[in-house]
Write a protein that holds these residues in place. Structure first.
Motif, PDB file in Angstrom:
ATOM      1  N   ARG A 117      16.534 -66.524   2.242  1.00 47.43           N
ATOM      2  CA  ARG A 117      17.209 -66.400   0.948  1.00 47.43           C
ATOM      3  C   ARG A 117      18.686 -66.013   1.108  1.00 47.43           C
ATOM      4  O   ARG A 117      19.239 -65.285   0.292  1.00 47.43           O
ATOM      5  N   LYS A 118      19.311 -66.475   2.188  1.00 42.86           N
ATOM      6  CA  LYS A 118      20.729 -66.189   2.413  1.00 42.86           C
ATOM      7  C   LYS A 118      21.557 -67.467   2.503  1.00 42.86           C
ATOM      8  O   LYS A 118      22.655 -67.467   3.060  1.00 42.86           O
ATOM      9  N   ASN A 119      20.988 -68.570   2.001  1.00 39.68           N
ATOM     10  CA  ASN A 119      21.659 -69.874   2.017  1.00 39.68           C
ATOM     11  C   ASN A 119      21.912 -70.402   3.418  1.00 39.68           C
ATOM     12  O   ASN A 119      22.780 -71.268   3.619  1.00 39.68           O
ATOM     13  N   LEU A 120      21.181 -69.888   4.387  1.00 44.37           N
ATOM     14  CA  LEU A 120      21.315 -70.410   5.747  1.00 44.37           C
ATOM     15  C   LEU A 120      20.760 -71.824   5.848  1.00 44.37           C
ATOM     16  O   LEU A 120      21.250 -72.640   6.634  1.00 44.37           O
ATOM     17  N   GLY A 121      19.727 -72.124   5.064  1.00 48.75           N
ATOM     18  CA  GLY A 121      19.067 -73.423   5.163  1.00 48.75           C
ATOM     19  C   GLY A 121      20.004 -74.590   4.916  1.00 48.75           C
ATOM     20  O   GLY A 121      19.983 -75.588   5.646  1.00 48.75           O
ATOM     21  N   THR A 122      20.848 -74.491   3.902  1.00 47.41           N
ATOM     22  CA  THR A 122      21.783 -75.576   3.584  1.00 47.41           C
ATOM     23  C   THR A 122      22.746 -75.810   4.731  1.00 47.41           C
ATOM     24  O   THR A 122      22.954 -76.943   5.171  1.00 47.41           O
TER      25      THR A 122
END
Length: 213
Positions: A117-122
């Protein structure tokens, strides 16, 4: 075990994997890790074979590509027969070329809950896709996501622009894809996405350095 797997995957032309390291953990808890290879002030490149052992506690997940041939669109029996005849004529005249691996299934896992949930995926997905398109000539990426995995569905459909191309009801699983006519068109699309994410401030997505295992 991790090092052995890395070596096996490195030599497999159908697989490509990168281990995800947490910057905050790396800088705060791994003081013995040698400086980044892109730091020109460092002359310690000889110590990089030990990089994997030194960063084990900094690993938070992995991201992978599984390469394959693109499947042809469905055709009728007459067209199929015509193509088979044409292929037979060609193979009698020239040696068969190895298959072109132009599509890849993308698999991303953040194992450490503290880094979700830290926008690492994008960011990670765009970096891996750029590598696949620019270095491996991939022009189609696809993912398989469970229909109850709402976070992954939002990541790939809303943030990255993947489109639904199939649904396996027996598995409750969507297949989402992004597909371009060429690998260069894919590179351009990814760089546009990266620029949008960074509000036009983007530089390089990454730098490539050979770290022998």
């Amino acid at each position: 075990e991790e090092i052995t797997m890395q070596k096996e995957w490195r030599d497999d032309e159908h697989k490509c994997t990168f281990i995800i390291l947490a910057r905050d953990v790396l800088h705060g808890q791994c003081p013995d890790v040698p400086p980044c290879p892109c730091d020109n002030s460092s002359n310690e490149r000889s110590s990089f074979p030990k990089l994997v052992e030194q960063t084990l506690q900094c690993m938070i997940g992995d991201i992978n590509l599984f390469l394959s041939e693109e499947e042809e669109e469905e055709i009728d029996d007459e067209e199929s027969f015509r193509r088979q005849q044409h292929l037979q004529n060609i193979t009698q005249q020239v040696e068969m070329k190895p298959p072109e691996l132009t599509q890849a299934e993308l698999d991303l896992m953040i194992a450490e809950s503290s880094h979700r949930r830290k926008n690492l995926g994008t960011e990670l997905a765009l970096m891996m896709m750029h590598y696949g398109a620019s270095q491996l000539n991939i022009k189609r990426f696809f993912v398989k996501v469970k229909d109850n995995n709402h976070f992954s569905l939002r990541l790939f459909k809303e943030k990255l622009g993947f489109e639904e191309c199939a649904y396996a009801e027996c598995f409750g699983e969507y297949e989402l894809e992004v597909k371009k006519k060429s690998s260069q068109a894919m590179v351009d699309w990814i760089e546009t996405k990266w620029s949008e994410k960074s509000e036009g401030q983007a530089g390089k997505l990454y730098e490539i350095h050979d770290v022998p295992l």
